[in-house]
Design an enzyme around this catalytic site. Sequence first.
Site, PDB file in Angstrom:
ATOM      1  N   CYS B  85       0.811  -1.216   0.000  1.00  0.00           N
ATOM      2  CA  CYS B  85       0.000   0.000   0.000  1.00  0.00           C
ATOM      3  C   CYS B  85       0.845   1.267   0.000  1.00  0.00           C
ATOM      4  O   CYS B  85       0.316   2.365  -0.188  1.00  0.00           O
ATOM      5  CB  CYS B  85      -0.946   0.004   1.198  1.00  0.00           C
ATOM      6  SG  CYS B  85      -1.987  -1.469   1.242  1.00  0.00           S
ATOM      7  N   HIS B 334      -9.165   3.941  -1.877  1.00  0.00           N
ATOM      8  CA  HIS B 334      -7.814   3.400  -1.727  1.00  0.00           C
ATOM      9  C   HIS B 334      -7.440   2.547  -2.950  1.00  0.00           C
ATOM     10  O   HIS B 334      -7.317   1.330  -2.846  1.00  0.00           O
ATOM     11  CB  HIS B 334      -7.731   2.584  -0.424  1.00  0.00           C
ATOM     12  CG  HIS B 334      -6.383   2.047  -0.090  1.00  0.00           C
ATOM     13  ND1 HIS B 334      -5.203   2.609  -0.533  1.00  0.00           N
ATOM     14  CD2 HIS B 334      -6.024   0.961   0.652  1.00  0.00           C
ATOM     15  CE1 HIS B 334      -4.187   1.893  -0.060  1.00  0.00           C
ATOM     16  NE2 HIS B 334      -4.651   0.893   0.638  1.00  0.00           N
TER      17      HIS B 334
END
Lengths: 387, 387
Positions: B85, B334
């Site tokens: 991430c 996201h």
Amino acid sequence: MRRVLVAGIGSTPFGRHGDATITSLALHAAGAAIAESGLDRARIGSLYLGNFIAGPLTGQEVLAGLVADGLGLAQIPCTKVEGACASGGIAFRHAYLAIATGLCDVAIAVGAEKMSHADTASVTAALNCAMDNAADGVSGLTFPGLFGLAARLYGERYGVGRAELSAVVRKNKGNGLRNPLAQMGATLRDEEIEASPQICDPLRLYDCCPVSDGAAAVVLAAADLHAELTAQPVEVAASVQTRGSPRIGGHRDLCSFDATVSAARQAFATAGIEPRMVDLVELHDCFSIAEIIDAEDLGLIPRGESAAWAREGRTGVGGDRPINPSGGLLAKGHPVGATGIGQIYETVLQLRGAHPNQVRDAAFGLTHNLGGTGVACTVNILKRLDA
Amino acid sequence: MRRVLVAGIGSTPFGRHGDATITSLALHAAGAAIAESGLDRARIGSLYLGNFIAGPLTGQEVLAGLVADGLGLAQIPCTKVEGACASGGIAFRHAYLAIATGLCDVAIAVGAEKMSHADTASVTAALNCAMDNAADGVSGLTFPGLFGLAARLYGERYGVGRAELSAVVRKNKGNGLRNPLAQMGATLRDEEIEASPQICDPLRLYDCCPVSDGAAAVVLAAADLHAELTAQPVEVAASVQTRGSPRIGGHRDLCSFDATVSAARQAFATAGIEPRMVDLVELHDCFSIAEIIDAEDLGLIPRGESAAWAREGRTGVGGDRPINPSGGLLAKGHPVGATGIGQIYETVLQLRGAHPNQVRDAAFGLTHNLGGTGVACTVNILKRLDA
């Protein structure tokens, strides 16, 4: 830019590694490289890991952090880099730059891939991640198909064919036979190569590199640390990365990859040497025809003459321009993300005078790593410190 | 190190982009960033692309080369970087370093991910590539599970619970409502959050960021080029990357990620400012509890007080320490590889005084991008040129 030395090297054999995880392979190679360097691992300031398709094939990403954790490194930046088959070369260049630009004094580059556990369809699908799927994937073309087209075109243009392709295969398979890290060394006769299954006309099975597992690693250090190194260091005289077209239609000529041409020109200019001064080359022979094309793109052999040089044995270990004394991708194997760093490993052994297929008095070595349809390329020039 | 400016920014909305390819999303964002900068794309000397799971989810790698080709850039080095991430933040840092160390004068960082087309099982499997599968994958734990454990532990240690988690959710969803790029802004009442499906006790659906598509890009330039820039530039005061443990068992405390602690300390030291001088923060709230923990790890709120600050509204746009005025991962979305660069986009708008949720007189902004189980982290500090 500061001077940078290769301080230590490590590698697994390339080949089939059964149930070993990709992380364990990377740790084996990296641990060996650190141990050989004589440097405390606490001094490593940056880690780069080259990998192409661990996501699709093993379900494991964050490999850079996993390897750093397994090695017990500090809280340093750890980055996976990807540029298809050039991933390893890109990792090497970034570790080099971290030192050359003064960010840290010691860095490690690791390359790793695990492929042999997957079925052929999965491996083919994963390798095709290196194509522009929107532009070319729909054509159904695979990489053997692309290089088959290149072989046909090159053959028609320069009047060469099976004999020259087979000469490359024989040489590399023979070199691989004497390299303990190689997956598929062999003594082959032309008839055996011609009798092997056709993959993509005119390429036969032996014209194609195998599916491989493996890892390789190099520790790099600022030249200031020379006195502390326990293995014989070699210097990085140039490390260049370029891009080319990801689309087949973006290449004006399938007999040349402009990313290679550009990278080689920059590398020779940076190193301040002429192509004729290169004593040995580890280049990206994913297929036999690729070796013929790459040698010309690198400026090592005049355009159109590379096939003849192969046929005449001039690219053998004792020839005018030794190419792939390691056995290359064809015989040593091609664990994709590891390949570019494996080339550095082999070249460092040559410059130390310690290679199983030693080129006499090797002072300058060049490595060439090419990704996808020529979308990413790295060229490095290494030199013996007294050269 | 040379001074580096953010010269242009671009972004797609975060959300669902149907059949759009990941490459087309990246090109949209990158084209906008270049156009805004006023710089000729021929001057771009390096491209970094942050992406996590395009391989497993879209079958497309070599994204860095694909985007460079689509933009018509020169034969420059183009590299995909991956750190789960934190991939976007890592791409930004490398583009920054390319200029700061003098390798080139203009560079572009692009982040992209395409996820919404895949089924839930495929997305979950792909996201789990960020775990150490050998160590933790066998436990069956997912990322919601990990952060559920963290929420339980934090709640028990500091005597907080649902009300504080919901305060984070309400704030970020509300901020997202006013951000045109946000996927899931909403005006929520506590009862609605509590009534949403339980994902991993105590985390409810609204405590978790959505599955998103999207891309963001920033053009960076050496400070020497200031006079040529057409958009209001901001300066990169610090860009730091660290690693932490990829294994859950490697963390001494699930209420803190040491990669964040280390990166923040280094970033504040480099920027020469105190945490209290930060006017706004875009941090990695993949789950509501993550915002609470991250704010403490970054040194922005005293340990154990972050939940209370959220409950008391002190992290709102007009509060003592505005956190995620963009809506954060919870509301903005996201798209994994794009997130870290999307945070830069939002912070640049704030420092230009042009954000839809503008923090008054913002001079210093901090971005925080965290990968996997804290295995990779980037912290950046941006500042207004007159600050």
